[in-house]
Every structure is written in C-alpha cells, then in structure tokens.
Design a protein around this motif. Structure first.
Motif, PDB file in Angstrom:
ATOM      1  N   MET A   1       0.825  -1.189   0.000  1.00  0.00           N
ATOM      2  CA  MET A   1       0.000   0.000   0.000  1.00  0.00           C
ATOM      3  C   MET A   1       0.871   1.255   0.000  1.00  0.00           C
ATOM      4  N   ALA A   2       1.941   1.238   0.806  1.00  0.00           N
ATOM      5  CA  ALA A   2       2.831   2.396   0.878  1.00  0.00           C
ATOM      6  C   ALA A   2       3.503   2.637  -0.470  1.00  0.00           C
ATOM      7  N   ALA A   3       3.965   1.561  -1.097  1.00  0.00           N
ATOM      8  CA  ALA A   3       4.622   1.689  -2.403  1.00  0.00           C
ATOM      9  C   ALA A   3       3.648   2.219  -3.447  1.00  0.00           C
ATOM     10  N   ALA A   4       2.405   1.787  -3.370  1.00  0.00           N
ATOM     11  CA  ALA A   4       1.395   2.252  -4.320  1.00  0.00           C
ATOM     12  C   ALA A   4       1.139   3.746  -4.162  1.00  0.00           C
ATOM     13  N   LYS A   5       1.349   4.258  -2.958  1.00  0.00           N
ATOM     14  CA  LYS A   5       1.161   5.691  -2.694  1.00  0.00           C
ATOM     15  C   LYS A   5       2.452   6.474  -2.934  1.00  0.00           C
ATOM     16  N   GLY A   6       3.520   5.769  -3.352  1.00  0.00           N
ATOM     17  CA  GLY A   6       4.771   6.445  -3.693  1.00  0.00           C
ATOM     18  C   GLY A   6       5.738   6.619  -2.532  1.00  0.00           C
ATOM     19  N   PHE A   7       5.579   5.830  -1.481  1.00  0.00           N
ATOM     20  CA  PHE A   7       6.466   5.929  -0.326  1.00  0.00           C
ATOM     21  C   PHE A   7       7.327   4.683  -0.205  1.00  0.00           C
ATOM     22  N   ASN A   8       8.593   4.884   0.145  1.00  0.00           N
ATOM     23  CA  ASN A   8       9.427   3.752   0.530  1.00  0.00           C
ATOM     24  C   ASN A   8       9.619   3.822   2.050  1.00  0.00           C
ATOM     25  N   ILE A   9      10.315   2.851   2.604  1.00  0.00           N
ATOM     26  CA  ILE A   9      10.455   2.776   4.059  1.00  0.00           C
ATOM     27  C   ILE A   9      11.172   4.002   4.621  1.00  0.00           C
ATOM     28  N   LYS A  10      12.198   4.459   3.949  1.00  0.00           N
ATOM     29  CA  LYS A  10      12.937   5.626   4.425  1.00  0.00           C
ATOM     30  C   LYS A  10      12.036   6.858   4.456  1.00  0.00           C
ATOM     31  N   GLN A  11      11.265   7.060   3.411  1.00  0.00           N
ATOM     32  CA  GLN A  11      10.360   8.218   3.360  1.00  0.00           C
ATOM     33  C   GLN A  11       9.295   8.132   4.454  1.00  0.00           C
ATOM     34  N   LEU A  12       8.743   6.939   4.651  1.00  0.00           N
ATOM     35  CA  LEU A  12       7.748   6.768   5.719  1.00  0.00           C
ATOM     36  C   LEU A  12       8.350   7.082   7.080  1.00  0.00           C
ATOM     37  N   SER A  13       9.539   6.570   7.330  1.00  0.00           N
ATOM     38  CA  SER A  13      10.167   6.799   8.633  1.00  0.00           C
ATOM     39  C   SER A  13      10.421   8.289   8.861  1.00  0.00           C
ATOM     40  N   GLU A  14      10.845   8.986   7.825  1.00  0.00           N
ATOM     41  CA  GLU A  14      11.077  10.425   7.962  1.00  0.00           C
ATOM     42  C   GLU A  14       9.781  11.185   8.196  1.00  0.00           C
ATOM     43  N   ARG A  15       8.742  10.842   7.447  1.00  0.00           N
ATOM     44  CA  ARG A  15       7.452  11.548   7.585  1.00  0.00           C
ATOM     45  C   ARG A  15       6.770  11.258   8.914  1.00  0.00           C
ATOM     46  N   LEU A  16       6.952  10.034   9.428  1.00  0.00           N
ATOM     47  CA  LEU A  16       6.319   9.653  10.693  1.00  0.00           C
ATOM     48  C   LEU A  16       7.221   9.938  11.895  1.00  0.00           C
ATOM     49  N   ASP A  17       8.455  10.362  11.619  1.00  0.00           N
ATOM     50  CA  ASP A  17       9.434  10.678  12.658  1.00  0.00           C
ATOM     51  C   ASP A  17       9.712   9.465  13.549  1.00  0.00           C
ATOM     52  N   ILE A  18       9.923   8.320  12.891  1.00  0.00           N
ATOM     53  CA  ILE A  18      10.314   7.096  13.575  1.00  0.00           C
ATOM     54  C   ILE A  18      11.463   6.470  12.794  1.00  0.00           C
ATOM     55  N   THR A  19      12.095   5.471  13.364  1.00  0.00           N
ATOM     56  CA  THR A  19      13.236   4.855  12.689  1.00  0.00           C
ATOM     57  C   THR A  19      12.775   3.926  11.557  1.00  0.00           C
ATOM     58  N   ARG A  20      13.693   3.671  10.637  1.00  0.00           N
ATOM     59  CA  ARG A  20      13.400   2.724   9.556  1.00  0.00           C
ATOM     60  C   ARG A  20      13.114   1.344  10.125  1.00  0.00           C
ATOM     61  N   VAL A  21      13.835   0.989  11.178  1.00  0.00           N
ATOM     62  CA  VAL A  21      13.652  -0.322  11.813  1.00  0.00           C
ATOM     63  C   VAL A  21      12.218  -0.440  12.348  1.00  0.00           C
ATOM     64  N   ALA A  22      11.701   0.636  12.932  1.00  0.00           N
ATOM     65  CA  ALA A  22      10.333   0.611  13.460  1.00  0.00           C
ATOM     66  C   ALA A  22       9.323   0.411  12.339  1.00  0.00           C
ATOM     67  N   VAL A  23       9.537   1.076  11.216  1.00  0.00           N
ATOM     68  CA  VAL A  23       8.629   0.919  10.072  1.00  0.00           C
ATOM     69  C   VAL A  23       8.683  -0.519   9.567  1.00  0.00           C
ATOM     70  N   GLU A  24       9.885  -1.052   9.409  1.00  0.00           N
ATOM     71  CA  GLU A  24      10.030  -2.429   8.949  1.00  0.00           C
ATOM     72  C   GLU A  24       9.378  -3.407   9.917  1.00  0.00           C
ATOM     73  N   ARG A  25       9.567  -3.171  11.216  1.00  0.00           N
ATOM     74  CA  ARG A  25       8.961  -4.037  12.230  1.00  0.00           C
ATOM     75  C   ARG A  25       7.435  -3.972  12.138  1.00  0.00           C
ATOM     76  N   ASN A  26       6.885  -2.778  11.947  1.00  0.00           N
ATOM     77  CA  ASN A  26       5.432  -2.635  11.812  1.00  0.00           C
ATOM     78  C   ASN A  26       4.919  -3.376  10.578  1.00  0.00           C
ATOM     79  N   PHE A  27       5.653  -3.296   9.489  1.00  0.00           N
ATOM     80  CA  PHE A  27       5.225  -3.957   8.255  1.00  0.00           C
ATOM     81  C   PHE A  27       5.287  -5.474   8.372  1.00  0.00           C
ATOM     82  N   LYS A  28       6.241  -5.974   9.147  1.00  0.00           N
ATOM     83  CA  LYS A  28       6.406  -7.420   9.285  1.00  0.00           C
ATOM     84  C   LYS A  28       5.568  -8.004  10.417  1.00  0.00           C
ATOM     85  N   ALA A  29       5.023  -7.153  11.259  1.00  0.00           N
ATOM     86  CA  ALA A  29       4.282  -7.618  12.432  1.00  0.00           C
ATOM     87  C   ALA A  29       3.033  -8.388  12.030  1.00  0.00           C
ATOM     88  N   GLU A  30       2.724  -9.387  12.832  1.00  0.00           N
ATOM     89  CA  GLU A  30       1.518 -10.178  12.599  1.00  0.00           C
ATOM     90  C   GLU A  30       0.277  -9.336  12.895  1.00  0.00           C
TER      91      GLU A  30
END
Length: 103
Positions: A1-30
């Motif tokens: 969904m993020a990619a379809a909206k034109g965002f990659n993990i780095k961009q999401l982390s910057e816009r949400l003011d969280i780390t890339r690791v946190a974004v990746e963890r959220n995406f992989k979470a059950e």
C-alpha cells in the motif's frame, strides 16, 4: 500500500518521525495496534475501518470487562512466576549458605 502511494520505508520513517527499523517491524508484524495504524492511515490516506473490513480483527470488540479479566490473568501469571523465582532463589541460598555473604 505504501509503495502504491509512492512511499518507501525511508520516506515513511522520515514523515512519521520514527526509525526505519520501526517501520520495517510494523510492516512485518503479525498484528499492529490501532494507534500505530492511525499514523499510517493519515499519511497514506486510507480509512482504518476499510482496512479491517473482512478481517476478524475489524469485527472483534473487546469490552472493558474482558480486558479487565485479561489483565487479571496476566497479573496472576506474573505473581506465580515471581513466587517461583523467589522459591528458586531461596533454595539456592539454602544450598549455598555462604554465597550470600560473598555478595
């Protein structure tokens, strides 16, 4: 969904003011909390209710009473584990009576 909206993990982390690791963890979470999901929803412009539509989680409603019973059960489990640990430590002190004096 993020990619379809034109965002990659780095961009999401910057816009949400969280780390890339946190974004990746959220995406992989059950599962993900509604609070965290709301941050992504506002940025990616999607409705949370539509996101949950058709899933068990969307229709699951936990009442305060159910939540209280869950908390109580967890508390009981923690107390039991604490008691078991105390018993273990007490047995170690009895087995090594001079060790307590060394600390």
């Amino acid at each position: 969904m993020a990619a379809a909206k034109g965002f990659n993990i780095k961009q999401l982390s910057e816009r949400l003011d969280i780390t890339r690791v946190a974004v990746e963890r959220n995406f992989k979470a059950e599962s993900i909390s509604r609070k965290v999901l709301m941050k992504y929803a506002s940025l990616l412009d999607f409705d949370i209710d539509e996101f949950y539509e058709g899933t068990n989680e969307g229709s699951a409603i936990i009442t305060n009473e159910q939540n209280d019973s869950i908390v109580i059960e967890l508390y009981k489990k923690l107390l039991k584990e604490k008691d078991e640990r105390i018993k273990l430590l007490e047995s170690q002190v009895r087995f090594f009576p001079n060790a307590a004096q060394l600390v």
